[in-house]
Design a protein around this motif. Structure first.
Motif, short mmCIF file in Angstrom:
data_model
loop_
_atom_site.label_atom_id
_atom_site.label_comp_id
_atom_site.label_asym_id
_atom_site.label_seq_id
_atom_site.Cartn_x
_atom_site.Cartn_y
_atom_site.Cartn_z
N LEU A 166 0.82 -1.22 0.00
CA LEU A 166 0.00 0.00 0.00
C LEU A 166 0.85 1.26 0.00
O LEU A 166 0.53 2.24 -0.67
CB LEU A 166 -0.93 0.00 1.21
CG LEU A 166 -2.21 -0.84 1.09
CD1 LEU A 166 -2.97 -0.84 2.42
CD2 LEU A 166 -3.10 -0.32 -0.03
N ILE A 167 1.96 1.28 0.75
CA ILE A 167 2.80 2.47 0.80
C ILE A 167 3.42 2.75 -0.56
O ILE A 167 3.55 3.91 -0.98
CB ILE A 167 3.88 2.35 1.91
CG1 ILE A 167 4.64 3.66 2.07
CG2 ILE A 167 4.84 1.21 1.61
CD1 ILE A 167 3.81 4.81 2.57
N VAL A 168 3.78 1.70 -1.29
CA VAL A 168 4.34 1.87 -2.63
C VAL A 168 3.27 2.40 -3.58
O VAL A 168 3.51 3.34 -4.35
CB VAL A 168 4.91 0.54 -3.15
CG1 VAL A 168 5.43 0.69 -4.58
CG2 VAL A 168 6.03 0.05 -2.24
N ALA A 169 2.07 1.81 -3.52
CA ALA A 169 0.99 2.25 -4.41
C ALA A 169 0.60 3.70 -4.13
O ALA A 169 0.47 4.51 -5.06
CB ALA A 169 -0.23 1.33 -4.24
N ASN A 170 0.44 4.05 -2.85
CA ASN A 170 0.07 5.42 -2.52
C ASN A 170 1.19 6.40 -2.87
O ASN A 170 0.92 7.54 -3.28
CB ASN A 170 -0.27 5.53 -1.03
CG ASN A 170 -1.65 4.98 -0.71
OD1 ASN A 170 -2.61 5.28 -1.41
ND2 ASN A 170 -1.75 4.17 0.33
N GLY A 171 2.44 5.96 -2.74
CA GLY A 171 3.55 6.81 -3.15
C GLY A 171 3.53 7.08 -4.64
O GLY A 171 3.84 8.20 -5.09
N GLY A 217 4.40 15.91 0.11
CA GLY A 217 4.67 14.74 -0.72
C GLY A 217 5.10 13.54 0.09
O GLY A 217 4.88 12.39 -0.32
N VAL A 218 5.73 13.77 1.25
CA VAL A 218 6.09 12.68 2.16
C VAL A 218 4.90 12.31 3.04
O VAL A 218 4.59 11.12 3.23
CB VAL A 218 7.30 13.08 3.03
CG1 VAL A 218 7.60 12.00 4.07
CG2 VAL A 218 8.53 13.33 2.15
N PHE A 219 4.21 13.31 3.58
CA PHE A 219 3.15 13.07 4.56
C PHE A 219 1.94 12.35 3.96
O PHE A 219 1.41 11.41 4.56
CB PHE A 219 2.71 14.41 5.16
CG PHE A 219 1.60 14.30 6.16
CD1 PHE A 219 1.87 13.99 7.48
CD2 PHE A 219 0.28 14.52 5.79
CE1 PHE A 219 0.84 13.89 8.41
CE2 PHE A 219 -0.75 14.42 6.71
CZ PHE A 219 -0.46 14.10 8.03
N ASN A 220 1.50 12.78 2.78
CA ASN A 220 0.22 12.30 2.25
C ASN A 220 0.16 10.79 2.01
O ASN A 220 -0.80 10.13 2.41
CB ASN A 220 -0.14 13.06 0.98
CG ASN A 220 -0.48 14.51 1.24
OD1 ASN A 220 -0.79 14.88 2.36
ND2 ASN A 220 -0.42 15.34 0.22
N PRO A 221 1.17 10.18 1.32
CA PRO A 221 1.06 8.73 1.12
C PRO A 221 1.17 7.93 2.41
O PRO A 221 0.57 6.86 2.53
CB PRO A 221 2.22 8.41 0.16
CG PRO A 221 3.13 9.57 0.24
CD PRO A 221 2.30 10.75 0.57
N VAL A 222 1.93 8.45 3.38
CA VAL A 222 2.01 7.74 4.66
C VAL A 222 0.67 7.80 5.38
O VAL A 222 0.20 6.81 5.95
CB VAL A 222 3.13 8.32 5.54
CG1 VAL A 222 3.27 7.52 6.84
CG2 VAL A 222 4.47 8.30 4.80
N LEU A 223 0.05 8.98 5.36
CA LEU A 223 -1.28 9.10 5.96
C LEU A 223 -2.29 8.18 5.27
O LEU A 223 -3.06 7.47 5.94
CB LEU A 223 -1.76 10.55 5.87
CG LEU A 223 -3.23 10.78 6.27
CD1 LEU A 223 -3.43 10.50 7.75
CD2 LEU A 223 -3.67 12.20 5.92
N SER A 224 -2.30 8.16 3.94
CA SER A 224 -3.25 7.32 3.20
C SER A 224 -3.06 5.85 3.55
O SER A 224 -4.04 5.11 3.72
CB SER A 224 -3.09 7.55 1.70
OG SER A 224 -3.37 8.88 1.35
N THR A 225 -1.81 5.43 3.64
CA THR A 225 -1.53 4.03 3.96
C THR A 225 -1.94 3.70 5.39
O THR A 225 -2.57 2.67 5.65
CB THR A 225 -0.03 3.75 3.76
OG1 THR A 225 0.32 4.03 2.40
CG2 THR A 225 0.30 2.30 4.08
#
Length: 431
Positions: A137-142, A339-347
């Motif tokens: 998920l972290i890769v996909a959201n990134g 750009g760092v915060f958003n994919p981590v939050l989504s995951t």
């Protein structure tokens, strides 16, 4: 490297559909405020109201869409929302060509697009959770985040040039067509998707039911119950909607300040906000590595705190090249942190939400974010009318500095007993 992991052909189609709509949105960046200012001669209050009314009414319309999306197959919902946005946006150039475009129509289109955006995000988040393995998920959201920022780098400058050459509604056409192409890409994903089953009521006999269930009053609040009852999601929720609301509330004011008061051209306005998005691309590409090295919790807290430090710098913008350089520097720092915060939050949000309530949780989050942004945009529009755009932007920047106080500490980011039970295998993971 974690960011280079292959996620399969079906994710590739989903990513491609997301990319084409993201590039269309990038081309259409700020299109409605520009049309309101350049075509309809709207002032700061009207421009702010255009954003606020569309968001708040769209959010109200979207409230029952969460349960509606939850218990339906997600790909047909995504296609329907893409086609809805295509039709709504295409009505703007059609009315402009006939000489009938009005401020009221822009308001209606804003409402429709805002509601469709919320429903699409809810469906796509739930679909992504079923499509890829939890560790991916972290890769996909990134990748989604990187695509968003890449499109924002390319889109606004090209959109500004297109507006200058072909007229103010050109980018609206491009945005509309991108949603049509996105719908085709989602259709191309293929494969089977089971119809979600509604769990039987507690204590009620019989198995879970499938089909199109009747909406229950409790379903409307389930997303908020989950968010507010989770001691890590709750502070992240309040922090995120406030930060996003303050950032978005100043966008119409910046448009008025730069285009009307300081004499920026549309292409300069687009460039000033597009160039810094390289930072979002860099940040999102680094996110999987940062999480691997420092851990999800530390990255989430650090990036979340840093992204609050930069907006105050926009109050010092001046005409000409110095103003463009200042905006680019401030936005570069802000966007890199986002750009760092958003994919981590989504995951993190998907990891800590049961598969049976993902759509309702994401809808509740989006509705709250839209309503907060609408309220803050309206307030800042009135504030700008009283004080001018620059003082209003300064107040928003000062409030941003306090938002890290709402971020959860490490202890609450790992709540005891809150882990989500693994979901059973789903057909959409095959192939």
């Amino acid at each position: 490297m974690p960011g280079r992991r292959a996620l399969g052909r079906r994710f590739g189609w989903l990513w491609a559909a997301y990319a084409v709509s993201a590039y269309g949105t990038g081309l259409g960046f700020g299109a409605f405020p520009l049309i309101a200012i350049l075509v309809l001669d709207s002032g700061p209050t009207q421009v702010a109201a255009l954003s606020a009314v569309g968001l708040v009414v769209g959010a109200m319309v979207a409230v029952p869409l969460g349960p509606w999306v939850e218990f339906r197959r997600k790909r047909p919902v995504m296609v329907a929302m893409d086609l809805t946005r295509f039709a709504a946006l295409m009505s703007v150039p059609a009315a402009y060509a006939l000489g009938r475009l009005s401020y009221a129509q822009l308001l209606v289109v804003s409402v429709v697009v805002a509601a469709a955006n919320i429903a699409f995000r809810a469906a796509s988040g739930a679909y992504l959770k079923a499509l890829v393995a939890p560790e991916d998920l972290i890769v996909a959201n990134g990748r989604f985040e990187a695509t968003t920022w890449t499109a924002t780098v390319v889109g606004p400058p090209l959109g500004g040039v297109a507006i200058g050459m072909f007229g103010p509604v050109t980018t609206v056409v491009a945005d509309a067509v991108s949603f049509l192409l996105s719908a085709l890409g989602i259709r191309a994903i293929g494969g089977s998707e089971p119809h979600p089953a509604r769990p039987a009521r507690t204590g009620a006999p019989g198995p879970a039911r499938t089909g199109a269930p009747r909406l229950r009053a409790g379903d409307l609040l389930e997303g908020w119950r989950h968010i507010l009852g989770h001691r890590a999601l709750r502070p992240l929720f309040f922090n995120t909607i406030l930060v996003n609301g303050l950032i978005m509330a100043t966008q119409p004011l910046l448009a008025v300040l730069l285009l009307d008061r300081l004499g920026f051209t549309p292409w300069q306005y687009g460039l000033a906000f597009a160039a810094p998005c390289v930072g979002g691309l860099i940040g999102s590409r680094l996110t999987p590595r940062l999480v691997t090295r420092f851990g999800q919790h530390r990255v989430l807290f650090t990036a979340g705190a840093l992204r609050a430090c930069w907006s105050i710098g926009l109050v010092f913008v001046q005409p000409g090249v110095p103003g463009i350089v200042l905006i680019i520097a401030v936005q570069l720092a802000l966007v890199t942190c986002c750009g760092v915060f958003n994919p981590v939050l989504s995951t993190y949000r998907l990891d800590h939400t049961d598969p049976g309530r993902v759509a309702r949780t994401l809808t509740a989050w989006s509705v709250s974010s839209s309503a907060t942004t609408a309220a803050l945009t309206a307030v800042w529009g009135l504030l700008a009318a009283l004080t001018g755009p620059r003082p209003a932007i300064a107040i928003a920047g000062l409030l941003m500095l306090a938002t890290p106080l709402l971020l959860p500490r490490r202890r609450s980011l790992t709540p005891r007993g809150s882990a989500v039970r693994p979901s059973p295998p789903s057909p959409v993971r095959r192939g």
